[in-house]
Scaffold this motif. Structure first.
Motif, PDB file in Angstrom:
ATOM      1  N   VAL A  16       0.854  -1.186   0.000  1.00 18.01           N
ATOM      2  CA  VAL A  16       0.000   0.000   0.000  1.00 18.01           C
ATOM      3  C   VAL A  16       0.888   1.234   0.000  1.00 18.01           C
ATOM      4  O   VAL A  16       1.798   1.360   0.832  1.00 18.01           O
ATOM      5  N   GLN A  18      -3.988  10.485   2.387  1.00 21.40           N
ATOM      6  CA  GLN A  18      -4.698   9.210   2.520  1.00 21.40           C
ATOM      7  C   GLN A  18      -5.539   9.152   3.793  1.00 21.40           C
ATOM      8  O   GLN A  18      -6.350   8.231   3.955  1.00 21.40           O
ATOM      9  N   GLY A  55      -9.261   1.276   1.885  1.00 16.27           N
ATOM     10  CA  GLY A  55      -8.363   0.433   1.106  1.00 16.27           C
ATOM     11  C   GLY A  55      -7.881  -0.768   1.885  1.00 16.27           C
ATOM     12  O   GLY A  55      -7.826  -1.895   1.354  1.00 16.27           O
ATOM     13  N   VAL A  91       0.539  -7.031   4.870  1.00 12.49           N
ATOM     14  CA  VAL A  91       0.527  -5.760   4.148  1.00 12.49           C
ATOM     15  C   VAL A  91       1.766  -4.951   4.501  1.00 12.49           C
ATOM     16  O   VAL A  91       2.112  -4.794   5.678  1.00 12.49           O
ATOM     17  N   ILE A 129       3.186  -1.079   4.100  1.00 11.20           N
ATOM     18  CA  ILE A 129       2.737   0.278   3.812  1.00 11.20           C
ATOM     19  C   ILE A 129       3.963   1.159   3.607  1.00 11.20           C
ATOM     20  O   ILE A 129       4.788   1.325   4.526  1.00 11.20           O
ATOM     21  N   TYR A 187      -1.549  -1.158  -4.084  1.00  8.63           N
ATOM     22  CA  TYR A 187      -2.755  -0.345  -3.904  1.00  8.63           C
ATOM     23  C   TYR A 187      -2.335   1.069  -3.532  1.00  8.63           C
ATOM     24  O   TYR A 187      -1.689   1.279  -2.509  1.00  8.63           O
ATOM     25  N   GLY A 210      -2.924   4.340  -1.847  1.00  7.96           N
ATOM     26  CA  GLY A 210      -3.766   4.541  -0.680  1.00  7.96           C
ATOM     27  C   GLY A 210      -4.773   5.649  -0.771  1.00  7.96           C
ATOM     28  O   GLY A 210      -5.643   5.775   0.100  1.00  7.96           O
TER      29      GLY A 210
END
Length: 355
Positions: free
Chosen positions: A5, A24, A37, A49, A51, A104, A106
């Motif tokens: 992300v 975000q 998300g 995940v 980030i 993805y 964010g």
């Protein structure tokens, strides 16, 4: 399968809010865009995940924590400067290992999530699968050209003369082949490693790059109008919930969510609308498609189709519409100065006043 992300970037189109806050984390229906998300990633069956964060990393960490509140296991990856989307993949190599992953952005908002994209990628032998949607102004987006079987044959980055109307949405799925691609490309004219260049490298080297189309509602939340529209779409689905107090002199119509500790006195609220925890609405009007953050105060004011962030005050001003008001902001009526406006406005702000 893992997720990467991207929660860095400066958010220049939402200044001045993003001078002091991560883009975000600007809320839609009182929930940060980034949280939607993360929930979409979890609902697609991905729990690990990474980030990528930049200069607003501390704020992102505070808002997400270790990910357990979302059913996720989160690792933070620091990007020292915004050097491009492909650079994010480059610095996340150790975290990603040799597993396929979804990337993805964010600040993207997909109302129906990404489960369809992830399931299709898992069932395929593609090295990349790019989420696309038709747009009316493709010159403002990365644009994809497709072959007869849905394969992506070329990409253009914000072209003056687009060869299609298929915009690249900020969600991608990749096999480990992308790591070779991001190492092979060079910085673009804006001195960034572009993910479109990496995908083009995959295409040129015979890798399988395929399309997948958005189902449902999508927005890149980088502009005020996009934020307000996302807010409207989420509020369309809320149910009436009153956890605060509403006095007998107030009128509540439509779907309205009133948070715990909030008080509504002598006011009219017409939903869909959300009133955050511990907010106070006194002698005011809140119209449809409005989100009032926690701890806000409205006194003798009117607002509709707007977002007001936490702990702000609007007093004696009406009507406000199509507005995004940041945290700890005070908007009040000027006193003793008839027929004038009195403003203190920061850099990169935008104010519209009726003459």
């Amino acid at each position: 399968m893992k997720a990467l992300v991207l929660a860095g970037g400066r958010g220049t189109r939402l200044r001045p809010l993003t001078h002091t806050s991560a883009k975000q984390l600007v809320p839609v229906a009182n929930k940060p865009v980034l949280h939607y998300g993360l929930e979409a990633i979890r609902d697609a069956g991905i729990t690990v995940v990474g980030i990528v964060v930049g200069e607003t990393g501390a704020e992102v960490r505070a808002a997400v924590g270790d990910g357990s509140a979302f059913g996720l296991e989160v690792t933070y990856i620091q990007q020292e400067a915004p050097l491009g989307l492909a650079h994010c993949v480059l610095i996340a190599r150790d975290f990603l290992g040799d597993e396929p992953f979804v990337m993805y952005l964010g600040d993207n908002f997909l109302l129906d999530g990404i489960a369809g994209l992830v399931d299709a990628f898992r069932a395929s032998d593609h090295d990349a699968q790019i989420l696309l949607t038709k747009v009316t102004e493709p010159q403002f987006y990365g644009v994809a050209e497709l072959g007869p079987d849905g394969e992506i044959v070329a990409l253009q980055e914000k072209p003056e003369n687009p060869r299609s109307d298929l915009a690249i949405v900020g969600v991608y799925t990749f096999s480990p082949a992308i790591h070779e691609a991001v190492r092979a490309i060079v910085p673009s004219a804006r001195d960034e490693l572009e993910i479109t260049d990496a995908i083009t490298w995959l295409i040129d080297n015979g890798r399988r790059v395929h399309s997948h189309f958005v189902t449902g509602y999508w927005r890149d939340t980088g502009r005020l109008q996009d934020m307000l529209e996302c807010n409207r779409m989420v509020l369309e689905a809320i149910e009436t919930t009153v956890r605060g107090t509403v006095d007998a002199a107030s009128e509540i119509t439509g779907r309205v969510d009133i948070g715990p500790g909030a008080t509504v006195r002598g006011s009219v609220i017409r939903g869909p609308a959300v009133i955050g925890a511990n907010a106070r609405i006194d002698g005011s009007y809140v119209g449809p498609y409005t989100s009032i953050g926690e701890g806000c105060v409205l006194e003798e004011a009117g607002v509709e189709y707007s977002i007001i962030l936490a702990d702000s005050v609007v007093r004696g001003v009406s009507p406000l519409t199509r507005s995004l008001i940041g945290r700890n902001v005070e908007v009040t009526r000027a006193v003793g100065l008839p027929d004038t406006h009195q403003l203190m406005v920061g850099d990169h702000s935008r104010v519209q006043l009726r003459a």
